[in-house]
Motif scaffolding. Structure first.
Motif, PDB file in Angstrom:
ATOM      1  N   TYR A 156      30.216  25.981 -54.160  1.00  0.00           N
ATOM      2  CA  TYR A 156      30.172  26.994 -53.099  1.00  0.00           C
ATOM      3  C   TYR A 156      31.499  26.989 -52.334  1.00  0.00           C
ATOM      4  O   TYR A 156      32.169  25.960 -52.209  1.00  0.00           O
ATOM      5  N   ALA A 157      31.816  28.165 -51.777  1.00  0.00           N
ATOM      6  CA  ALA A 157      33.149  28.367 -51.208  1.00  0.00           C
ATOM      7  C   ALA A 157      33.455  27.509 -49.985  1.00  0.00           C
ATOM      8  O   ALA A 157      34.622  27.286 -49.674  1.00  0.00           O
ATOM      9  N   TRP A 158      32.403  27.017 -49.279  1.00  0.00           N
ATOM     10  CA  TRP A 158      32.743  26.172 -48.117  1.00  0.00           C
ATOM     11  C   TRP A 158      33.399  24.874 -48.557  1.00  0.00           C
ATOM     12  O   TRP A 158      34.059  24.198 -47.764  1.00  0.00           O
ATOM     13  N   LYS A 159      33.234  24.509 -49.840  1.00  0.00           N
ATOM     14  CA  LYS A 159      33.879  23.299 -50.370  1.00  0.00           C
ATOM     15  C   LYS A 159      35.382  23.503 -50.528  1.00  0.00           C
ATOM     16  O   LYS A 159      36.106  22.567 -50.880  1.00  0.00           O
ATOM     17  N   GLY A 160      35.846  24.717 -50.285  1.00  0.00           N
ATOM     18  CA  GLY A 160      37.271  25.019 -50.370  1.00  0.00           C
ATOM     19  C   GLY A 160      37.831  25.424 -49.019  1.00  0.00           C
ATOM     20  O   GLY A 160      37.846  26.611 -48.666  1.00  0.00           O
ATOM     21  N   PRO A 161      38.301  24.441 -48.241  1.00  0.00           N
ATOM     22  CA  PRO A 161      38.837  24.783 -46.930  1.00  0.00           C
ATOM     23  C   PRO A 161      40.059  25.712 -47.003  1.00  0.00           C
ATOM     24  O   PRO A 161      40.895  25.594 -47.899  1.00  0.00           O
ATOM     25  N   LYS A 162      40.130  26.614 -46.024  1.00  0.00           N
ATOM     26  CA  LYS A 162      41.342  27.380 -45.785  1.00  0.00           C
ATOM     27  C   LYS A 162      42.221  26.547 -44.857  1.00  0.00           C
ATOM     28  O   LYS A 162      41.728  25.675 -44.159  1.00  0.00           O
ATOM     29  N   TRP A 163      43.508  26.808 -44.826  1.00  0.00           N
ATOM     30  CA  TRP A 163      44.468  26.119 -43.940  1.00  0.00           C
ATOM     31  C   TRP A 163      44.451  24.601 -44.170  1.00  0.00           C
ATOM     32  O   TRP A 163      44.410  23.808 -43.220  1.00  0.00           O
ATOM     33  N   ASN A 185      25.197  18.345 -49.670  1.00  0.00           N
ATOM     34  CA  ASN A 185      26.360  17.476 -49.856  1.00  0.00           C
ATOM     35  C   ASN A 185      27.141  17.824 -51.115  1.00  0.00           C
ATOM     36  O   ASN A 185      28.356  17.631 -51.157  1.00  0.00           O
ATOM     37  N   LEU A 186      26.464  18.325 -52.143  1.00  0.00           N
ATOM     38  CA  LEU A 186      27.140  18.578 -53.419  1.00  0.00           C
ATOM     39  C   LEU A 186      27.544  20.041 -53.596  1.00  0.00           C
ATOM     40  O   LEU A 186      28.640  20.331 -54.042  1.00  0.00           O
ATOM     41  N   GLY A 187      26.637  20.989 -53.289  1.00  0.00           N
ATOM     42  CA  GLY A 187      27.013  22.397 -53.241  1.00  0.00           C
ATOM     43  C   GLY A 187      27.314  23.064 -54.569  1.00  0.00           C
ATOM     44  O   GLY A 187      28.262  23.853 -54.668  1.00  0.00           O
ATOM     45  N   ASP A 188      26.494  22.790 -55.586  1.00  0.00           N
ATOM     46  CA  ASP A 188      26.653  23.461 -56.880  1.00  0.00           C
ATOM     47  C   ASP A 188      25.858  24.772 -56.850  1.00  0.00           C
ATOM     48  O   ASP A 188      24.629  24.754 -56.773  1.00  0.00           O
ATOM     49  N   PRO A 189      26.549  25.944 -56.907  1.00  0.00           N
ATOM     50  CA  PRO A 189      25.830  27.224 -56.813  1.00  0.00           C
ATOM     51  C   PRO A 189      24.900  27.476 -57.993  1.00  0.00           C
ATOM     52  O   PRO A 189      23.895  28.177 -57.844  1.00  0.00           O
TER      53      PRO A 189
END
Ligand SMILES: Nc1nc2c(c(=O)[nH]1)N[C@H]1C(S)=C(S)[C@@H](COP(=O)(O)O)O[C@H]1N2
Ligand SMILES: [Mo]
Length: 207
Positions: A156-163, A185-189
């Motif tokens: 999921y995209a929250w696992k990819g921080p911006k900035w 905790n893991l976030g596999d879509p």
């Protein structure tokens, strides 16, 4: 007559519960940071192989080998943006240049204002994972994460921080910003791991 849009005929594969989003909305918590190149550095710290911190200035970071990856973005709030081409520095490159100690199991990715996200080292090291500065050949805008955002195509995209401002190598798991606040905790879509109440024993540290 116009050409039929092949995307309309064959709906692209979406993870369960997701819907296709046209365009590219802006989604984040908090303000958009101002980029100050002279103060910006990308830091690798925590359990590094040599025990030292590694720092790159913006100029140094952007001169690292450039790669592109085509990837979809799945927001946990159920929209997906498909097929963007991301350009930047592969996480593999960072791992090669500033390697973790042998006992590192997890990585915390740190962004401006203390935003963070954790993931197993194996997910971070995925060959399609990159620190992007470009999307579809253009520099990212400030609200989409300029100068550097992490793209983890399989989570999921929250696992990819911006900035992004750096990474911390960890010898045990620890929760990041959203992982402490109700997200999985893991976030596999593809397994629809949205919320922490869905976690099974072993999926993450106790809340
Ligand atoms: N620093 C930071 N990065 C973040 C977030 C955030 O709140 N702060 N939100 C995440 C979430 S939930 C999503 S869906 C994507 C959205 O990226 P976009 O605004 O470029 O579409 O950024 C992710 N990266
Ligand atoms: Mo999101």
């Amino acid at each position: 007559m116009g050409q039929p849009d092949s995307r309309e005929e064959e709906p692209p594969q979406l993870p369960p519960g997701q819907r296709l989003q046209r365009g590219w909305p802006v989604t984040h918590y908090g303000p958009v940071p101002k980029f100050r190149p002279e103060r910006w550095e990308f830091r690798v710290f925590g359990a590094t192989a040599d025990g030292d911190k590694h720092c790159w200035t913006h100029e140094e970071f952007t001169s690292l080998p450039y790669a592109t990856v085509v990837a979809d973005m799945h927001c946990v709030t159920k929209f997906s943006v498909l097929g963007a081409e991301w350009g930047g520095v592969l996480t593999r490159t960072v791992l090669d240049l500033a390697p973790p100690a042998p006992d590192v199991t997890h990585v915390m990715v740190w962004a401006e204002y203390g935003f963070s996200s954790n993931m197993p080292l194996a997910d971070f090291a995925d060959e399609r994972c990159l620190f992007a500065g470009h999307r579809d050949g253009e520099l990212l805008t400030a609200e989409h994460g300029f100068p550097v955002r992490l793209i983890v195509p399989h989570l999921y995209a929250w696992k990819g921080p911006k900035w992004v401002r750096g990474i911390e190598y960890m010898t045990a798991d620890r929760r990041g910003f959203w992982e402490e606040r109700g997200y999985h905790n893991l976030g596999d879509p593809w397994r629809e791991q949205r919320y922490s109440y869905q976690e099974e024993p072993g999926d993450g540290p106790e809340l």
